[in-house]
Design a protein around this motif. Structure first.
Motif, PDB file in Angstrom:
ATOM      1  N   CYS A  67      39.900  68.573  24.088  1.00  0.00           N
ATOM      2  CA  CYS A  67      39.655  68.725  25.603  1.00  0.00           C
ATOM      3  C   CYS A  67      38.432  67.796  25.813  1.00  0.00           C
ATOM      4  CB  CYS A  67      39.423  70.115  25.831  1.00  0.00           C
ATOM      5  SG  CYS A  67      41.002  71.059  25.988  1.00  0.00           S
ATOM      6  N   LEU A  68      37.362  67.947  25.128  1.00  0.00           N
ATOM      7  CA  LEU A  68      36.303  67.217  25.445  1.00  0.00           C
ATOM      8  C   LEU A  68      36.611  65.710  25.145  1.00  0.00           C
ATOM      9  CD1 LEU A  68      33.695  68.966  23.239  1.00  0.00           C
ATOM     10  CD2 LEU A  68      33.491  69.025  25.714  1.00  0.00           C
ATOM     11  N   LEU A  69      37.346  65.039  24.420  1.00  0.00           N
ATOM     12  CA  LEU A  69      37.671  63.593  24.090  1.00  0.00           C
ATOM     13  C   LEU A  69      38.641  63.229  25.317  1.00  0.00           C
ATOM     14  CD1 LEU A  69      38.648  63.479  20.475  1.00  0.00           C
ATOM     15  CD2 LEU A  69      36.741  62.527  21.386  1.00  0.00           C
ATOM     16  N   MET A  70      39.474  64.105  25.902  1.00  0.00           N
ATOM     17  CA  MET A  70      40.406  63.807  27.079  1.00  0.00           C
ATOM     18  C   MET A  70      39.348  63.541  28.195  1.00  0.00           C
ATOM     19  SD  MET A  70      43.717  66.327  26.420  1.00  0.00           S
ATOM     20  CE  MET A  70      44.294  65.830  28.173  1.00  0.00           C
ATOM     21  N   GLU A  71      38.513  64.499  28.334  1.00  0.00           N
ATOM     22  CA  GLU A  71      37.627  64.215  29.661  1.00  0.00           C
ATOM     23  C   GLU A  71      36.591  62.915  29.440  1.00  0.00           C
ATOM     24  OE1 GLU A  71      33.921  66.827  31.676  1.00  0.00           O
ATOM     25  OE2 GLU A  71      35.478  67.982  30.590  1.00  0.00           O
ATOM     26  N   GLU A  72      36.335  62.894  28.254  1.00  0.00           N
ATOM     27  CA  GLU A  72      35.279  61.654  28.038  1.00  0.00           C
ATOM     28  C   GLU A  72      36.346  60.534  28.342  1.00  0.00           C
ATOM     29  OE1 GLU A  72      33.499  59.887  24.127  1.00  0.00           O
ATOM     30  OE2 GLU A  72      32.680  61.833  24.564  1.00  0.00           O
ATOM     31  N   LEU A  73      37.283  60.299  27.871  1.00  0.00           N
ATOM     32  CA  LEU A  73      38.107  59.182  27.722  1.00  0.00           C
ATOM     33  C   LEU A  73      38.991  59.230  29.406  1.00  0.00           C
ATOM     34  CD1 LEU A  73      39.533  59.286  24.117  1.00  0.00           C
ATOM     35  CD2 LEU A  73      37.650  57.750  25.245  1.00  0.00           C
ATOM     36  N   HIS A  74      38.791  60.218  30.166  1.00  0.00           N
ATOM     37  CA  HIS A  74      39.698  60.171  31.318  1.00  0.00           C
ATOM     38  C   HIS A  74      41.071  60.271  30.971  1.00  0.00           C
ATOM     39  CE1 HIS A  74      35.818  59.408  33.130  1.00  0.00           C
ATOM     40  NE2 HIS A  74      35.832  58.207  32.582  1.00  0.00           N
ATOM     41  N   ARG A  92      44.221  61.592  17.667  1.00  0.00           N
ATOM     42  CA  ARG A  92      44.220  61.492  16.534  1.00  0.00           C
ATOM     43  C   ARG A  92      43.284  60.513  16.021  1.00  0.00           C
ATOM     44  NH1 ARG A  92      49.490  60.592  12.510  1.00  0.00           N
ATOM     45  NH2 ARG A  92      48.256  60.265  10.804  1.00  0.00           N
ATOM     46  N   GLN A  93      43.268  59.190  16.559  1.00  0.00           N
ATOM     47  CA  GLN A  93      42.766  58.383  16.263  1.00  0.00           C
ATOM     48  C   GLN A  93      41.064  58.442  16.576  1.00  0.00           C
ATOM     49  OE1 GLN A  93      43.819  55.735  14.293  1.00  0.00           O
ATOM     50  NE2 GLN A  93      41.772  55.190  14.103  1.00  0.00           N
ATOM     51  N   GLU A  94      41.054  58.843  17.786  1.00  0.00           N
ATOM     52  CA  GLU A  94      39.635  59.332  18.153  1.00  0.00           C
ATOM     53  C   GLU A  94      38.923  60.091  17.106  1.00  0.00           C
ATOM     54  OE1 GLU A  94      37.855  58.137  20.567  1.00  0.00           O
ATOM     55  OE2 GLU A  94      39.437  56.631  20.911  1.00  0.00           O
ATOM     56  N   ILE A  95      39.421  61.330  16.601  1.00  0.00           N
ATOM     57  CA  ILE A  95      39.179  62.208  15.806  1.00  0.00           C
ATOM     58  C   ILE A  95      38.814  61.558  14.514  1.00  0.00           C
ATOM     59  CG2 ILE A  95      39.732  64.213  14.603  1.00  0.00           C
ATOM     60  CD1 ILE A  95      40.803  65.199  17.224  1.00  0.00           C
ATOM     61  N   ARG A  96      39.857  60.712  13.956  1.00  0.00           N
ATOM     62  CA  ARG A  96      39.449  60.120  12.858  1.00  0.00           C
ATOM     63  C   ARG A  96      38.217  59.099  12.733  1.00  0.00           C
ATOM     64  NH1 ARG A  96      45.124  57.932  10.084  1.00  0.00           N
ATOM     65  NH2 ARG A  96      45.753  60.274   9.349  1.00  0.00           N
ATOM     66  N   ASN A  97      37.834  58.619  13.900  1.00  0.00           N
ATOM     67  CA  ASN A  97      36.765  57.799  14.239  1.00  0.00           C
ATOM     68  C   ASN A  97      35.669  58.509  14.082  1.00  0.00           C
ATOM     69  OD1 ASN A  97      38.669  55.473  14.383  1.00  0.00           O
ATOM     70  ND2 ASN A  97      38.293  55.424  16.757  1.00  0.00           N
ATOM     71  N   LEU A  98      35.660  59.807  14.535  1.00  0.00           N
ATOM     72  CA  LEU A  98      34.500  60.564  14.427  1.00  0.00           C
ATOM     73  C   LEU A  98      34.040  61.063  13.093  1.00  0.00           C
ATOM     74  CD1 LEU A  98      35.139  62.798  17.688  1.00  0.00           C
ATOM     75  CD2 LEU A  98      33.447  60.946  17.453  1.00  0.00           C
ATOM     76  N   MET A  99      34.933  60.988  11.973  1.00  0.00           N
ATOM     77  CA  MET A  99      34.862  61.521  10.877  1.00  0.00           C
ATOM     78  C   MET A  99      34.042  60.580   9.995  1.00  0.00           C
ATOM     79  SD  MET A  99      38.413  63.613  10.036  1.00  0.00           S
ATOM     80  CE  MET A  99      38.280  65.173  10.036  1.00  0.00           C
TER      81      MET A  99
END
Length: 99
Positions: A67-74, A92-99
């Motif tokens: 939900c936070l990523l969706m808000e941040e990425l509009h 999934r790609q955004e979460i992988r980038n955060l790891m």
């Protein structure tokens, strides 16, 4: 309305045929056993109280992160399966980038 149609006899002799609604309500007419289990409303109420209903479609932490990523990425919630798949790939790609 759908269950009022007629199922035709099949080559498989053991497969019943007839109208699904009647087969369900009166299986004895087709030589079948009735597997319905009668229970009282207190039993149903007890089961409902003991069931854990999911408030999130996945792990709560992952849901909040998405939900936070969706808000941040509009990004908007998906309206169909294709949009859902695309959103999943992006998140999934955004979460992988955060790891």
């Amino acid at each position: 309305m759908w269950n009022a149609h007629r199922i035709r006899a099949q080559r498989n002799i053991t497969a019943p045929h007839g109208r699904p609604s009647i087969m369900y309500m009166a299986p004895h007419l087709y030589g079948l056993d009735d597997y319905l289990f009668q229970c009282n409303s207190l039993d149903v109420q007890n089961c409902q109280e003991e069931c854990h209903m999911l408030t999130y479609p996945c792990d709560e932490t992952v849901f909040e992160l998405c939900c936070l990523l969706m808000e941040e990425l509009h990004l908007l919630p998906p309206e169909d399966a294709e949009e859902g798949r695309n959103l999943y790939i992006i998140l999934r790609q955004e979460i992988r980038n955060l790891m």
